[in-house]
Design a protein around this motif. Structure first.
Motif, PDB file in Angstrom:
ATOM      1  N   ALA A   1       0.920  -0.949  -0.246  1.00 59.19           N
ATOM      2  CA  ALA A   1       0.108  -0.015  -0.077  1.00 59.19           C
ATOM      3  C   ALA A   1       1.125   1.306  -0.029  1.00 59.19           C
ATOM      4  O   ALA A   1       1.721   1.451   0.878  1.00 59.19           O
ATOM      5  N   ASP A   2       0.497   2.257  -0.833  1.00 62.39           N
ATOM      6  CA  ASP A   2       1.082   3.476  -0.889  1.00 62.39           C
ATOM      7  C   ASP A   2       0.317   4.561  -0.220  1.00 62.39           C
ATOM      8  O   ASP A   2       0.990   5.724   0.192  1.00 62.39           O
ATOM      9  N   PHE A   3      -1.019   4.394   0.170  1.00 56.59           N
ATOM     10  CA  PHE A   3      -1.859   5.504   0.622  1.00 56.59           C
ATOM     11  C   PHE A   3      -2.839   4.793   1.636  1.00 56.59           C
ATOM     12  O   PHE A   3      -3.635   3.657   1.214  1.00 56.59           O
ATOM     13  N   LEU A   4      -2.803   5.202   2.848  1.00 57.62           N
ATOM     14  CA  LEU A   4      -3.538   4.364   3.918  1.00 57.62           C
ATOM     15  C   LEU A   4      -4.683   5.452   4.012  1.00 57.62           C
ATOM     16  O   LEU A   4      -4.514   6.890   4.384  1.00 57.62           O
ATOM     17  N   VAL A   5      -5.901   5.509   3.602  1.00 54.05           N
ATOM     18  CA  VAL A   5      -6.891   6.421   3.619  1.00 54.05           C
ATOM     19  C   VAL A   5      -7.794   6.499   4.621  1.00 54.05           C
ATOM     20  O   VAL A   5      -8.754   7.536   4.868  1.00 54.05           O
ATOM     21  N   HIS A   6      -7.626   5.936   5.901  1.00 53.29           N
ATOM     22  CA  HIS A   6      -7.918   6.017   7.095  1.00 53.29           C
ATOM     23  C   HIS A   6      -7.064   6.023   8.329  1.00 53.29           C
ATOM     24  O   HIS A   6      -5.829   5.410   7.978  1.00 53.29           O
TER      25      HIS A   6
ATOM     26  N   ASN B   1       7.327   2.012   2.534  1.00 54.22           N
ATOM     27  CA  ASN B   1       6.808   2.151   1.289  1.00 54.22           C
ATOM     28  C   ASN B   1       6.565   3.818   0.987  1.00 54.22           C
ATOM     29  O   ASN B   1       5.959   3.972  -0.067  1.00 54.22           O
ATOM     30  N   LYS B   2       7.407   4.525   1.617  1.00 52.31           N
ATOM     31  CA  LYS B   2       6.932   6.041   1.765  1.00 52.31           C
ATOM     32  C   LYS B   2       5.543   6.119   1.669  1.00 52.31           C
ATOM     33  O   LYS B   2       4.970   6.993   0.742  1.00 52.31           O
ATOM     34  N   ALA B   3       4.886   5.602   2.588  1.00 50.01           N
ATOM     35  CA  ALA B   3       3.228   5.703   2.392  1.00 50.01           C
ATOM     36  C   ALA B   3       2.502   7.135   2.832  1.00 50.01           C
ATOM     37  O   ALA B   3       3.336   7.622   3.803  1.00 50.01           O
ATOM     38  N   LEU B   4       1.772   7.340   2.452  1.00 45.98           N
ATOM     39  CA  LEU B   4       0.934   8.703   2.753  1.00 45.98           C
ATOM     40  C   LEU B   4       0.058   8.062   3.980  1.00 45.98           C
ATOM     41  O   LEU B   4      -0.731   6.942   3.684  1.00 45.98           O
ATOM     42  N   TYR B   5      -0.383   8.962   4.932  1.00 39.98           N
ATOM     43  CA  TYR B   5      -1.333   8.653   5.984  1.00 39.98           C
ATOM     44  C   TYR B   5      -2.511   9.628   6.020  1.00 39.98           C
ATOM     45  O   TYR B   5      -2.089  10.719   6.318  1.00 39.98           O
ATOM     46  N   CYS B   6      -3.827   9.129   5.548  1.00 33.53           N
ATOM     47  CA  CYS B   6      -4.801  10.205   5.704  1.00 33.53           C
ATOM     48  C   CYS B   6      -5.759   9.693   6.797  1.00 33.53           C
ATOM     49  O   CYS B   6      -6.290   8.686   7.168  1.00 33.53           O
ATOM     50  N   PRO B   7      -5.847  11.026   8.010  1.00 29.70           N
ATOM     51  CA  PRO B   7      -6.305  10.400   9.074  1.00 29.70           C
ATOM     52  C   PRO B   7      -7.705  10.212   9.145  1.00 29.70           C
ATOM     53  O   PRO B   7      -8.683   9.311   9.838  1.00 29.70           O
ATOM     54  N   THR B   8      -8.617  10.936   8.163  1.00 29.06           N
ATOM     55  CA  THR B   8      -9.922  10.797   8.009  1.00 29.06           C
ATOM     56  C   THR B   8     -10.680  10.673   9.173  1.00 29.06           C
ATOM     57  O   THR B   8     -11.367   9.694   9.668  1.00 29.06           O
TER      58      THR B   8
ATOM     59  N   ASP C   1       4.814  12.851  14.279  1.00 27.20           N
ATOM     60  CA  ASP C   1       6.029  12.790  14.925  1.00 27.20           C
ATOM     61  C   ASP C   1       7.106  11.866  14.228  1.00 27.20           C
ATOM     62  O   ASP C   1       8.084  12.055  14.366  1.00 27.20           O
ATOM     63  N   ALA C   2       6.546  10.747  13.783  1.00 28.45           N
ATOM     64  CA  ALA C   2       7.660   9.779  13.118  1.00 28.45           C
ATOM     65  C   ALA C   2       7.904  10.314  11.744  1.00 28.45           C
ATOM     66  O   ALA C   2       8.747   9.774  11.138  1.00 28.45           O
ATOM     67  N   GLY C   3       7.356  11.577  11.243  1.00 28.93           N
ATOM     68  CA  GLY C   3       7.575  11.829  10.069  1.00 28.93           C
ATOM     69  C   GLY C   3       7.182  11.283   8.571  1.00 28.93           C
ATOM     70  O   GLY C   3       7.348  11.231   7.783  1.00 28.93           O
ATOM     71  N   ILE C   4       6.039  10.645   9.048  1.00 33.47           N
ATOM     72  CA  ILE C   4       5.344  10.047   8.040  1.00 33.47           C
ATOM     73  C   ILE C   4       4.545  10.990   7.388  1.00 33.47           C
ATOM     74  O   ILE C   4       3.731  11.734   7.894  1.00 33.47           O
ATOM     75  N   PRO C   5       4.443  11.196   5.919  1.00 33.59           N
ATOM     76  CA  PRO C   5       3.798  12.281   5.327  1.00 33.59           C
ATOM     77  C   PRO C   5       2.084  12.256   5.693  1.00 33.59           C
ATOM     78  O   PRO C   5       1.451  11.089   5.279  1.00 33.59           O
ATOM     79  N   VAL C   6       1.490  13.099   6.295  1.00 35.09           N
ATOM     80  CA  VAL C   6      -0.001  13.225   6.193  1.00 35.09           C
ATOM     81  C   VAL C   6      -0.713  13.975   5.308  1.00 35.09           C
ATOM     82  O   VAL C   6      -0.491  15.007   5.133  1.00 35.09           O
ATOM     83  N   ALA C   7      -1.758  13.403   4.701  1.00 35.29           N
ATOM     84  CA  ALA C   7      -2.751  14.177   3.680  1.00 35.29           C
ATOM     85  C   ALA C   7      -3.939  14.477   4.405  1.00 35.29           C
ATOM     86  O   ALA C   7      -4.629  13.437   4.907  1.00 35.29           O
TER      87      ALA C   7
ATOM     88  N   SER D   1      -0.747  19.704   5.951  1.00 33.83           N
ATOM     89  CA  SER D   1      -1.289  18.358   5.553  1.00 33.83           C
ATOM     90  C   SER D   1      -2.312  18.308   4.270  1.00 33.83           C
ATOM     91  O   SER D   1      -2.395  17.579   3.470  1.00 33.83           O
ATOM     92  N   ALA D   2      -2.937  19.669   4.622  1.00 35.90           N
ATOM     93  CA  ALA D   2      -4.192  19.784   3.515  1.00 35.90           C
ATOM     94  C   ALA D   2      -3.310  20.459   2.129  1.00 35.90           C
ATOM     95  O   ALA D   2      -4.122  20.926   1.160  1.00 35.90           O
ATOM     96  N   THR D   3      -2.275  20.835   2.145  1.00 33.48           N
ATOM     97  CA  THR D   3      -1.571  21.427   0.791  1.00 33.48           C
ATOM     98  C   THR D   3      -0.420  20.582   0.478  1.00 33.48           C
ATOM     99  O   THR D   3      -0.549  19.947  -0.463  1.00 33.48           O
TER     100      THR D   3
END
Ligand SMILES: [Zn+2]
Length: 473
Positions: free
Chosen positions: A263-268, A286-293, A366-372, A408-410
């Motif tokens: 997975a590259d993008f966790l949407v929840h 994975n350089k995954a993105l995390y979207c908290p939703t 805080d772990a530096g995982i990119p958040v969208a 995170s929103a930009t």
């Protein structure tokens, strides 16, 4: 003053942006406070600055004293205003409207409002839905899953003179069936094997999706290893075509399984347990993105217990037709109300965000995982457009600073769009997707809703005019 050198300019001009709306050729915003979400501390705000926009692109940014608007430019007075990059919602669904009738698999109102009518209404209402997004300062959205019709939504947005940029995934590759949503072009398709998954991915790849999406539902009786093999096959097929994999996974073991599978993008959010070191390591790998939703679950609870109330931003910026329908439970005859909803109405739950999800957002950040930032808009109670302000408020409640929420929103959203060099910042060479606010968004995230103008590809929109033009009040 930072300007575009001629070589970059020539290269950009040659790119010819098919989705750029016709724009005033030269535009300048003078004497404004620019907020740069990619910068830290005091550097994030550039005071008394001017932005020059030509042919939909930012061509110069700098102190107003040294950055003159070219002769003939339309100049917007930025005194007392803040300029931010256009907001990006990385998790939306155009096949859903946010009203009570949009998920008959969750609560079946067919007796009162046939789902066929709801779907037809959504399709007819698409131009209005595009406008509420723009009016809310959202200049790009990622639709992470819907019917094959989603590809037409992307085309319609690209042709529209008032729409956000739209990236899409096709039907969700799902572990479970959702027959209630199948009117011939289902948004969710159950697959039972790796081969079936590969075949569906190939059908979707023919439409050039921006994402492939898996709905990773794991129940106690399910074999996680067998499910993971399906997700891995999906990831391999998508990656071979250069397409990223988005996954819905809300439990820690399932989210880790999704990451192991590619997975590259966790949407929840992970909302059942604190994220652990293994999760963070897999997300990094994975350089995954995390979207908290964060809001979407609350939206259902409010709407189905008939306690949903519009925020001031929703009163101003949501689709009036949807707003009016949010109180239909007041008039639907009792025998037409689904049992689940009747129970919630009889004993409305205390609606609050998941503390585990809030804590996990802080840990992931805080772990530096990119958040969208993403809302899951279209789900019951989560309205297209202004629900971004509910979501960003919750992200602040999780402990993110206003600057981090805006980032995170930009910047995070630009990564989700795969356009990090084009959008999400205010720098020469970038697309002119901007929002002009009349209050400081770093003083209070709530000020992000104080939208005065929205600029998308250099074209200026008045949010109140956009909403007025769609009618339905
Ligand atoms: Zn979703």
């Amino acid at each position: 003053m930072r300007t575009l050198d001629w070589r970059t300019w020539a290269a950009l001009a040659a790119l010819a942006l098919p989705w750029a709306a016709p724009a005033a050729p030269v535009l300048a915003i003078a004497h404004a406070s620019l907020v740069h979400p990619d910068r830290e501390g005091d550097a994030a705000v550039e005071r008394d600055a001017t932005v020059v926009i030509e042919n939909g692109r930012i061509v110069a940014v700098g102190p107003s004293a040294a950055t003159r608007a070219p002769r003939g430019a339309t100049v917007i007075d930025g005194h007392g205003k803040w300029v931010i990059p256009g907001l990006i919602d990385s998790h939306v669904h155009f096949f859903q409207s946010g009203n009570l009738y949009t998920r008959p698999d969750g609560a079946d109102f067919n007796k009162w409002m046939p789902y066929t009518k709801e779907v037809a209404r959504n399709k007819a209402r698409l131009p209005a839905t595009f406008k509420v997004w723009l009016a809310s300062g959202v200049t790009s959205v990622v639709d992470v899953g819907g019917p094959f019709w989603n590809f037409e939504v992307r085309d319609a947005a690209a042709r529209s003179s008032a729409a956000p940029r739209v990236h899409v995934a096709g039907p969700l590759i799902s572990m479970i069936d959702r027959p209630q949503l199948d009117l011939g072009d289902p948004p969710i398709i159950k697959i039972a094997s790796a081969d079936e998954a590969r075949a569906l991915v190939r059908r979707e790849l023919a439409r050039k999706p921006d994402y492939i999406k898996v709905w990773y539902i794991h129940r106690d009786q399910d074999d996680l290893a067998a499910q993971e093999a399906i997700v891995r096959a999906t990831a391999e097929e998508a990656h071979a075509a250069g397409v990223r994999l988005a996954v819905h996974a809300t439990e820690l073991v399932v989210a880790k399984s999704a990451l192991r599978a590619g997975a590259d993008f966790l949407v929840h959010s992970v909302d059942d347990a604190p994220v652990d070191d293994e999760f963070i390591a897999l997300a990094r790998r994975n350089k995954a993105l995390y979207c908290p939703t964060l809001f979407v679950v609350m939206g259902y609870q409010y709407a189905f217990s008939n306690t949903w109330k519009a925020t001031p931003a929703e009163e101003r910026l949501a689709d009036p037709q949807i707003l009016a329908a949010m109180h239909d439970l007041d008039r639907i005859p009792k025998d037409m109300i689904p049992e689940r909803v009747a129970k919630l109405m009889a004993a409305p739950p205390e609606v609050k965000p998941s503390q585990v999800a809030l804590d996990n957002l802080r840990k992931v950040w805080d772990a530096g995982i990119p958040v969208a930032m993403g809302t899951d808009a279209g789900n019951v109670g989560t309205l297209h457009g202004p629900s971004v302000f509910r979501e960003m408020q919750l992200m602040a409640q999780a402990g993110l600073t206003p600057l981090q929420v805006l980032r995170s929103a930009t910047v995070g959203g630009a990564r989700a769009m795969g356009m990090e060099r084009e959008i999400g910042g205010i720098d020469p060479g970038m697309v002119a997707d901007l929002v002009i606010l009349d209050a400081d968004p770093l003083a209070d995230v709530g000020n992000l809703s104080r939208i005065e103008r929205v600029i998308r590809g250099g074209k200026v929109y008045d949010p109140d005019e956009l909403i007025h033009s769609i009618g339905g009040r």
